[in-house]
Design a protein around this motif. Structure first.
Motif, mmCIF file in Angstrom:
data_model
loop_
_atom_site.group_PDB
_atom_site.id
_atom_site.type_symbol
_atom_site.label_atom_id
_atom_site.label_comp_id
_atom_site.label_asym_id
_atom_site.label_seq_id
_atom_site.Cartn_x
_atom_site.Cartn_y
_atom_site.Cartn_z
ATOM 1 N N LEU A 78 0.874 -1.189 -0.021
ATOM 2 C CA LEU A 78 0.043 0.091 -0.136
ATOM 3 C C LEU A 78 0.795 1.148 -0.061
ATOM 4 C CD1 LEU A 78 -2.683 -1.088 2.594
ATOM 5 C CD2 LEU A 78 -3.161 -1.040 0.143
ATOM 6 N N VAL A 79 1.816 1.330 0.841
ATOM 7 C CA VAL A 79 2.595 2.557 1.125
ATOM 8 C C VAL A 79 4.073 2.307 1.365
ATOM 9 C CG1 VAL A 79 3.003 4.393 2.666
ATOM 10 C CG2 VAL A 79 0.980 3.865 2.151
ATOM 11 N N LEU A 80 5.062 3.063 0.544
ATOM 12 C CA LEU A 80 6.504 2.958 0.880
ATOM 13 C C LEU A 80 6.736 4.098 1.383
ATOM 14 C CD1 LEU A 80 8.872 1.577 -1.738
ATOM 15 C CD2 LEU A 80 9.362 3.956 -0.867
ATOM 16 N N ASP A 81 7.624 4.013 2.499
ATOM 17 C CA ASP A 81 7.904 5.458 3.307
ATOM 18 C C ASP A 81 9.503 5.251 3.419
ATOM 19 O OD1 ASP A 81 8.176 7.606 4.743
ATOM 20 O OD2 ASP A 81 7.270 6.926 6.594
ATOM 21 N N LEU A 82 10.351 6.270 2.852
ATOM 22 C CA LEU A 82 11.518 6.360 3.021
ATOM 23 C C LEU A 82 11.929 7.297 3.947
ATOM 24 C CD1 LEU A 82 14.575 5.608 2.131
ATOM 25 C CD2 LEU A 82 14.277 7.764 0.426
ATOM 26 N N LEU A 153 6.121 7.877 0.543
ATOM 27 C CA LEU A 153 6.297 9.029 1.415
ATOM 28 C C LEU A 153 7.624 9.330 1.710
ATOM 29 C CD1 LEU A 153 3.646 7.680 4.174
ATOM 30 C CD2 LEU A 153 3.056 9.346 2.181
ATOM 31 N N ALA A 154 8.153 10.206 2.227
ATOM 32 C CA ALA A 154 9.355 10.394 2.604
ATOM 33 C C ALA A 154 9.127 11.218 4.044
ATOM 34 C CB ALA A 154 9.916 11.516 1.717
ATOM 35 N N ASP A 155 9.899 10.465 4.879
ATOM 36 C CA ASP A 155 9.855 10.636 6.371
ATOM 37 C C ASP A 155 8.327 10.900 6.705
ATOM 38 O OD1 ASP A 155 12.671 10.760 6.796
ATOM 39 O OD2 ASP A 155 12.730 12.927 5.935
ATOM 40 N N GLY A 156 7.529 10.197 6.314
ATOM 41 C CA GLY A 156 6.119 9.983 6.818
ATOM 42 C C GLY A 156 5.139 11.104 6.061
ATOM 43 N N GLN A 157 5.764 11.771 5.344
ATOM 44 C CA GLN A 157 4.989 12.910 4.486
ATOM 45 C C GLN A 157 4.542 12.516 3.122
ATOM 46 O OE1 GLN A 157 3.354 14.984 6.255
ATOM 47 N NE2 GLN A 157 4.190 13.880 8.061
#
Length: 160
Positions: A78-82, A153-157
């Motif tokens: 669903l989501v990929l967050d770096l 997402l990057a750092d949750g955003q």
């Protein structure tokens, strides 16, 4: 090869985490705490670090099955967050997988009624009552209903 000249002591570090989102028929999300990746005893999705030669989607399914005792079918990303590295932690890649819905019978089998905790380490929580700071989970829930919602997402955003 480029990395052959880098001292292993100073080689870049990255950690991959596979998160498993398990829901019930009413949309409640299963959360856990006391995980080595949680801080301040925060509630979060079921999660496990991915070791070399492991497939993240299999780890998500495996952690969901081992924590719940239920047989989990397929898991969908669903989501990929770096998350960028800090002085205290390595760069991390958080992958959130949808591990499906539990039937009412499976929820009863867990012995974990909605809104309650089991042995202080797991609970069902309604998405409307989730803390605002859990942007990764909110993004994953949004992707379930809107396939065009932010995926990366990057750092949750969400990235723009």
């Amino acid at each position: 090869m480029f990395y052959s000249k880098i001292d292993p002591l100073y080689a870049p570090r990255r950690v991959i985490y596979a998160h498993a989102m398990v829901r019930d028929e009413d949309g409640y999300v299963l959360q856990a705490t006391d995980s080595p990746v949680a801080d301040d005893n925060a509630w979060h999705l079921l999660v496990q670090a991915v070791e070399p030669n492991q497939a993240p989607h299999e780890i998500a399914r495996s952690v969901a099955e081992s924590q719940t005792g239920l047989t989990i079918g397929t898991s969908t990303l669903l989501v990929l967050d770096l998350v960028r590295p800090t002085k205290e932690s390595a760069q991390a890649l958080h992958l959130v997988f949808d591990c499906g819905r539990c039937t009412e019978d499976q929820v009863l089998e867990l012995g974990l009624p909605e809104g309650t905790e089991r042995e202080g380490n797991m609970r069902w929580v309604h998405p409307d009552t989730l803390r605002r700071g859990d942007d990764r989970l909110h993004a994953a829930l949004e992707r379930l209903t809107d396939p065009f919602a932010p995926f990366f997402l990057a750092d949750g955003q969400p990235t723009t």
